[in-house]
Design an enzyme around this catalytic site. Structure first.
Site, PDB file in Angstrom:
ATOM      1  N   HIS A 460       0.641  -1.264   0.045  1.00 58.92           N
ATOM      2  CA  HIS A 460      -0.074  -0.220  -0.004  1.00 58.92           C
ATOM      3  C   HIS A 460       0.767   1.399   0.009  1.00 58.92           C
ATOM      4  CE1 HIS A 460      -3.648   2.541   1.386  1.00 58.92           C
ATOM      5  NE2 HIS A 460      -2.561   3.398   1.592  1.00 58.92           N
ATOM      6  N   GLU A 461       1.771   1.251   0.992  1.00 61.91           N
ATOM      7  CA  GLU A 461       2.516   2.602   1.119  1.00 61.91           C
ATOM      8  C   GLU A 461       3.566   2.709  -0.220  1.00 61.91           C
ATOM      9  OE1 GLU A 461       1.763   4.737   3.184  1.00 61.91           O
ATOM     10  OE2 GLU A 461       0.729   3.369   4.719  1.00 61.91           O
ATOM     11  N   HIS A 464       1.798   4.657  -2.881  1.00 59.17           N
ATOM     12  CA  HIS A 464       1.893   5.873  -2.824  1.00 59.17           C
ATOM     13  C   HIS A 464       3.377   6.413  -3.261  1.00 59.17           C
ATOM     14  CE1 HIS A 464      -1.637   6.960  -0.606  1.00 59.17           C
ATOM     15  NE2 HIS A 464      -1.429   6.151   0.455  1.00 59.17           N
ATOM     16  N   HIS A 467       3.202   6.513  -7.220  1.00 59.78           N
ATOM     17  CA  HIS A 467       2.418   7.479  -7.557  1.00 59.78           C
ATOM     18  C   HIS A 467       3.509   9.022  -7.552  1.00 59.78           C
ATOM     19  CE1 HIS A 467      -1.897   9.624  -7.073  1.00 59.78           C
ATOM     20  NE2 HIS A 467      -1.389   9.502  -8.380  1.00 59.78           N
ATOM     21  N   GLU A 489      -5.914   7.799  -2.175  1.00 59.01           N
ATOM     22  CA  GLU A 489      -5.688   6.365  -1.723  1.00 59.01           C
ATOM     23  C   GLU A 489      -5.943   5.190  -2.490  1.00 59.01           C
ATOM     24  OE1 GLU A 489      -4.472   5.460   1.262  1.00 59.01           O
ATOM     25  OE2 GLU A 489      -4.223   7.546   1.608  1.00 59.01           O
ATOM     26  N   TYR A 600     -13.196   7.258   1.916  1.00 57.77           N
ATOM     27  CA  TYR A 600     -12.814   5.840   2.276  1.00 57.77           C
ATOM     28  C   TYR A 600     -13.335   5.018   1.205  1.00 57.77           C
ATOM     29  CZ  TYR A 600     -11.192   1.944   5.110  1.00 57.77           C
ATOM     30  OH  TYR A 600     -10.943   0.842   5.297  1.00 57.77           O
TER      31      TYR A 600
HETATM   32 ZN   LIG Z   1      -2.337   5.273   2.109  1.00 58.94          ZN
END
Ligand SMILES: [Zn+2]
Length: 666
Positions: A460-461, A464, A467, A489, A600
């Site tokens: 997940h991180e 980012h 991106h 997200e 979310y």
């Molecule tokens: Zn995140």
């Protein structure tokens, strides 16, 4: 500076520190001030994009470039003085930025340029539109006395929001329970609480609460804690909240909006309350379908466990029976699973998968950090250069700082430290990100072994970070993760899917001792358990989001929050509301999100929709990766996100993939 967090409390932080502003920051701010003065000095008749808006973008990009590492040190430095200096720097820069937004002379300069109605395209048009929009949102086009009134209102609002948060943080709710009533709760949870004879005074912090809900076999105890947890904040905070809602309404009205939601989410992908309503209307029946099935599954195990054929699941039973189902029905032993996920293998896997997908290479350049002017703040920190395989061009750099230590930021997050910008002389400023995590450290006899949800966090991180680094924008304002908050997200949530795919896991999930691949039966169990309770849990999210919408759409901001929250709870979840509870009084996100909590689920729905292309064409397909890199990652915030999504998908967005993500089959 926080990763992807609202700057809501920036005003409140002012004057909290008495420390002098560190010299490098003074210098950077002086350079920025000189740049602003230069923009203002341009004759209105000679204004161009480059000497006005472009120049401002350059000033802000440079300020970020010159100061972000210094400020970031508050979260990772091992030196207390350095952390203090970083906080002082953070405060000084926040204050400077707030003041800049209110500077009339700069506003006039930019407005003078806007008034020439320049013919702009692409990022330049968007930059002008965004800048004027932000000024309007800050009330800069209101008459002076109205603006003063607005500032006063915002100050008072800010104070109340802090009070709301403080009342939650300082909540003294304790539940008195006898040892016998706490059967099943681990000793390590209990030992944190005051014990008088055989009675515990349990303070309901988040981790204690979850531990009791998951482990305590006494239903009456779970019920008691569930109710008390929903009384935190109390009537006192209900009153504060209801005052806040009225004032937020006034604020939105003064700025020319019909309601708080329209004001708050104008800058987001959803844009207005009507779009959010449509989103929920489409989502609710899908979620209900899965929640109905979940409810049956959970009722069945409760009936078996209690030997009561008529027993019905209560909200305080959910976590307890979820645990039981995981153990008995799905047989997933987390400790066994983590033996297949050593940190070293996970990083290798993550790198080789993303390198092949996106046509890039990672080079460990830690030893050359000094020559790049980049600090290495701890021996566990690694610096990677990201290179485009085709062109050989350096795209950016990523730091990793993966293990916990004293005084370090204690969660997992990715900081976008520097953005990309193409300068007027053709040079390109390159992006820099930092992954800060807290994974289990290796020990003498074992490497670092990640529980599966932490492998998910790592991916997940890293989503980012990619991106941030693979962006190809021109102006710093739109670099990488500088997208609408309800889209930021989506790329990271999409990356989580890779750690559930057998084809992907076959490339790196190997037993740390034997090197054997993860057994298919274990993986099947994990995947089956992945959607266990997803419907009921998403209903919980619906409740929170719909409550947030209802509060912020109330006429005149006047609302009986307890009554409305209970109505929504009974309408959209499988449970009955319990009189005397007031969950909203301790729901901290009501201050951070204000009408934007829907984001979310919104970003998750679009993350799954974007992932569909990989599912169909191959999760390891370089062509699919290249297409995604070009259509989404490269664009950062330079285009309208909904349009970008449509173009990537080649169709209207749909909820089909989310439907399957919940575990429903068509
Ligand atoms: Zn995140």
């Amino acid at each position: 500076m926080k990763p992807f967090a609202a700057a809501a409390l920036a005003l409140a932080a002012a004057s909290a520190f008495s420390q002098d502003v560190p010299a490098p920051i003074v210098q950077a701010l002086a350079k920025a001030d000189a740049g602003v003065a230069k923009i203002i000095a341009v004759k209105d008749s000679e204004r161009t994009f480059d000497n006005t808006l472009g120049a401002l973008d350059k000033i802000l990009s440079d300020l970020d470039r010159d100061t972000s590492l210094f400020v970031f040190m508050q979260f990772v430095s091992t030196n207390a003085a350095e952390r203090d200096a970083a906080r002082a720097a953070d405060e000084a820069i926040s204050n400077w930025t707030i003041e800049l937004g209110k500077r009339e002379d700069l506003y006039k300069a930019i407005k003078a340029y806007a008034d020439t109605n320049p013919r702009l395209e692409g990022e330049q048009a968007r930059l002008l539109m965004f800048t004027m929009r932000d000024y309007r949102r800050a009330g800069m086009n209101l008459p002076a006395e109205k603006r003063a009134e607005l500032t006063e209102l915002q100050k008072n609002l800010n104070k109340l929001e802090i009070e709301f948060g403080q009342n939650i943080a300082e909540d003294e709710t304790r539940v008195a329970l006898m040892s016998a009533e706490l059967k099943g709760v681990p000793q390590e949870t209990l030992q944190r609480h005051l014990k008088i004879g055989e009675m515990y005074l349990i303070r309901l912090d988040g981790s204690t609460y979850s531990s009791i809900m998951e482990n305590c076999s006494n239903a009456a105890t779970r019920e008691k804690c569930w109710v008390m947890y929903r009384r935190r904040g109390g009537q006192r905070n209900v009153r504060v909240l209801e005052k806040i809602l009225k004032m937020r309404y006034q604020e939105a009205k003064m700025l020319g909006y019909d309601n708080v939601v329209d004001y708050q989410i104008e800058t987001r992908m959803a844009k207005n309350a009507a779009t959010v309503k449509k989103f929920y209307d489409d989502l609710i029946p899908i979620v209900k379908k899965k929640a109905d099935a979940d409810f049956e599954e959970f009722n069945a195990i409760k009936r078996k466990d209690t030997k009561d054929p008529k027993a019905v699941l209560n909200p305080w039973d959910y976590a307890y029976y979820k645990r039981m189902l995981e153990k008995t029905k799905y047989k997933v032993d987390g400790e066994k699973v983590r033996e297949y996920f050593s940190m070293e293998d996970c990083m290798k896997g993550l790198f080789s998968i993303t390198a092949s997908l996106y046509g890039i290479e990672y080079k460990d350049v830690t030893s050359q950090a000094a020559s790049l002017g980049l600090p290495i703040w701890h021996p566990e920190v690694t610096l990677y250069e990201v290179v485009d395989k085709k062109t050989g061009e350096t795209l950016g750099h990523i730091y990793t700082d993966l293990y916990p230590r004293e005084d370090k930021y204690s969660h997992a997050a990715c900081w976008g430290l520097r953005g990309r910008r193409v300068n007027e002389d053709g040079t390109v400023d390159k992006p820099l990100c930092a992954l800060v995590c807290n994974f289990a450290k290796p020990s003498a006899d074992k490497p670092s072994l990640l529980p599966h949800d932490e492998v998910e966090t790592l991916f997940h991180e890293f989503g980012h970070a990619l991106h941030g680094v693979l962006t190809q924008v021109h102006y710093g304002r739109f670099s990488g993760t500088a997208v609408a908050r309800d889209f930021v997200e989506a790329p990271s949530q999409m990356m989580e899917n890779w750690v559930w795919d057998p084809k992907v896991l076959a490339t790196f999930a190997k037993h740390y001792k034997t090197g054997a691949p993860i057994p298919a039966s274990l993986l099947d169990g994990m995947n089956a358990a992945r959607t266990l309770g997803s419907g009921l849990e998403t209903e919980g999210q619906l409740f929170l989001g719909l409550m947030d919408q209802a509060f912020h759409l109330a006429p005149e901001g006047s609302v009986d929050t307890t009554k409305v929250a209970n109505q929504i709870y009974e309408t959209y979840t499988h449970y009955k509301a319990v009189p005397g509870t007031m969950f909203q009084a301790a729901f901290t996100h009501l201050t951070g999100y204000q009408g934007a909590y829907y984001g979310y689920l919104w970003s998750l729905v679009y993350a799954q929709d974007m992932f569909q292309r990989f599912e169909q064409l191959g999760v390891l397909s370089p062509e699919t990766g290249a297409y995604y890199r070009q259509k989404v990652l490269a664009k950062g915030g330079s285009e309208d996100e909904m349009q970008m999504l449509r173009e990537y998908l080649g169709r209207e967005p749909s909820m089909d993939a989310f439907y399957r993500h919940l575990g429903l089959k068509k």
